[in-house]
Design a protein around this motif. Structure first.
Motif, PDB file in Angstrom:
ATOM      1  N   THR A 136       0.893  -1.343  -0.058  1.00 38.58           N
ATOM      2  CA  THR A 136      -0.077   0.035  -0.042  1.00 38.58           C
ATOM      3  C   THR A 136       0.785   1.233  -0.068  1.00 38.58           C
ATOM      4  O   THR A 136       1.446   1.887  -1.043  1.00 38.58           O
ATOM      5  N   VAL A 137       1.215   1.914   1.145  1.00 36.25           N
ATOM      6  CA  VAL A 137       1.869   3.214   1.187  1.00 36.25           C
ATOM      7  C   VAL A 137       2.862   3.079   2.138  1.00 36.25           C
ATOM      8  O   VAL A 137       2.841   2.534   3.182  1.00 36.25           O
ATOM      9  N   LEU A 138       4.142   3.685   1.749  1.00 37.57           N
ATOM     10  CA  LEU A 138       5.051   3.829   2.764  1.00 37.57           C
ATOM     11  C   LEU A 138       5.115   5.231   3.117  1.00 37.57           C
ATOM     12  O   LEU A 138       4.941   5.989   2.142  1.00 37.57           O
ATOM     13  N   CYS A 139       5.430   5.715   4.610  1.00 33.36           N
ATOM     14  CA  CYS A 139       5.165   7.035   4.914  1.00 33.36           C
ATOM     15  C   CYS A 139       6.345   7.342   5.784  1.00 33.36           C
ATOM     16  O   CYS A 139       6.828   6.422   6.354  1.00 33.36           O
ATOM     17  N   ALA A 140       6.668   8.506   6.153  1.00 31.34           N
ATOM     18  CA  ALA A 140       7.712   9.086   7.081  1.00 31.34           C
ATOM     19  C   ALA A 140       7.407  10.529   7.212  1.00 31.34           C
ATOM     20  O   ALA A 140       6.761  11.338   6.449  1.00 31.34           O
ATOM     21  N   GLY A 141       7.697  10.954   8.319  1.00 37.02           N
ATOM     22  CA  GLY A 141       7.433  12.170   8.944  1.00 37.02           C
ATOM     23  C   GLY A 141       6.160  12.224   9.710  1.00 37.02           C
ATOM     24  O   GLY A 141       6.130  11.347  10.508  1.00 37.02           O
ATOM     25  N   PHE A 142       5.291  13.357   9.524  1.00 40.57           N
ATOM     26  CA  PHE A 142       4.209  13.304  10.517  1.00 40.57           C
ATOM     27  C   PHE A 142       3.358  12.187  10.503  1.00 40.57           C
ATOM     28  O   PHE A 142       2.754  11.600  11.739  1.00 40.57           O
ATOM     29  N   ASP A 143       3.017  11.530   9.160  1.00 38.36           N
ATOM     30  CA  ASP A 143       2.251  10.401   9.172  1.00 38.36           C
ATOM     31  C   ASP A 143       2.809   9.196   9.796  1.00 38.36           C
ATOM     32  O   ASP A 143       2.269   8.361  10.605  1.00 38.36           O
TER      33      ASP A 143
END
Length: 293
Positions: A136-143
């Motif tokens: 699905t999604v790779l995220c970094a930071g606030f999320d």
């Protein structure tokens, strides 16, 4: 046709365990052989899925949430064993991306019908260099900070858990210097978050990369630059509609691979599972996973 059903009995506070027998009964209508296996952790799910693939199973069906699905993806990626999902978790983002009904009994009926009719297709996967696959999604930071916070919360359930985590993390908001290198171009900016989407949604249906297509061989990337807390508060409601990409602080890219660097100290999450700290390289692998659809 040989099918293995992996059950995470703890998913959805025990709901998966309560429907496992009914799900198995429905799946038997679509396959010659069905083996039921119970996994009490993602590591056990991965081990049982890997064994099913090694033993030549045609399909691995996961009854659980995104964590169990992520574990099974690791085993089925790059093989001829197809993955099918019967959602019974908090987010169910991969199941939703594949068009699977949220009701596990209806989903089991759909999977059984697809098995009988031989309906399967291949979708792309993301791969973290030196790490895991993600669907699905790779995220970094606030999320990703929201992910860490949401995973620590025990109330409320479902998407509202992420909404609460967002509010709690706003107080700690601090943009960091991010470098995104796509090979063809480099983007350097103070960023609040970055999301690399193979599919569109994360966090229980938030369309952070609303136009992502898991069959086009490319990632959709959403980067939110430097914004104030008040500006982010105004952006957050638009995340539910996908209109956040219209905000002037948001940059979108469509790429095959990218390197995420800079002095951020961020931890990446993929499919809701904790990955490595940045820097890291991510690549889209076309048609890496067979799915029953």
């Amino acid at each position: 046709m040989r099918t293995v059903l992996l059950v995470n009995p703890a998913a959805a506070t025990g709901a998966a365990a309560r429907v496992a027998g009914s799900v198995a009964q429905r799946l038997r209508e679509g396959t010659d052989q069905l083996a039921l296996r119970v996994a009490t952790s993602p590591a056990e799910t991965l081990g049982l899925a890997a064994r099913a693939v090694a033993d030549g199973a045609d399909t691995v069906v996961v009854l659980g949430g995104d964590g169990a699905a992520h574990a099974a993806v690791q085993a089925c990626a790059g093989t001829d064993t197809a993955l099918a999902l019967v959602p019974a978790g908090t987010g169910n983002d991969l199941a939703n991306a594949l068009g699977v009904p949220n009701n596990p009994l209806l989903a089991a009926d759909e999977v059984a019908r697809a098995l009988r009719e031989g309906r399967r297709r291949r979708i792309d996967l993301g791969r973290v260099s030196g790490g895991s696959w993600f669907a699905t999604v790779l995220c970094a930071g606030f999320d990703s900070a929201v992910n860490e916070r949401a995973n620590a919360l025990r109330w409320p359930g479902g998407p509202r858990r992420y909404d609460l985590a967002i509010l709690l993390e706003l107080a700690r908001l601090r943009p960091r210097p991010l470098v995104v290198d796509t090979g063809d171009a480099t983007v350097e900016l103070d960023a609040t978050l970055v999301a690399v989407g193979n599919t569109g949604c994360y966090g229980g249906g938030i369309p952070v990369c609303p136009d992502a297509d898991p069959a086009d061989g490319l990632f959709d990337v959403t980067i939110v630059g430097r914004v104030s807390r008040s500006a982010l508060v105004r952006i957050v409601p638009t995340l539910r509609t996908g209109r956040h990409v219209e905000h002037p602080a948001v940059t979108t890219l469509r790429v095959r691979s990218l390197h995420l660097g800079g002095r951020t100290g961020w931890v990446a999450y993929a499919d809701g599972e904790r990955q490595a700290r940045l820097p890291l390289t991510v690549r889209c692998e076309p048609a890496a996973l067979a799915v029953v659809a």
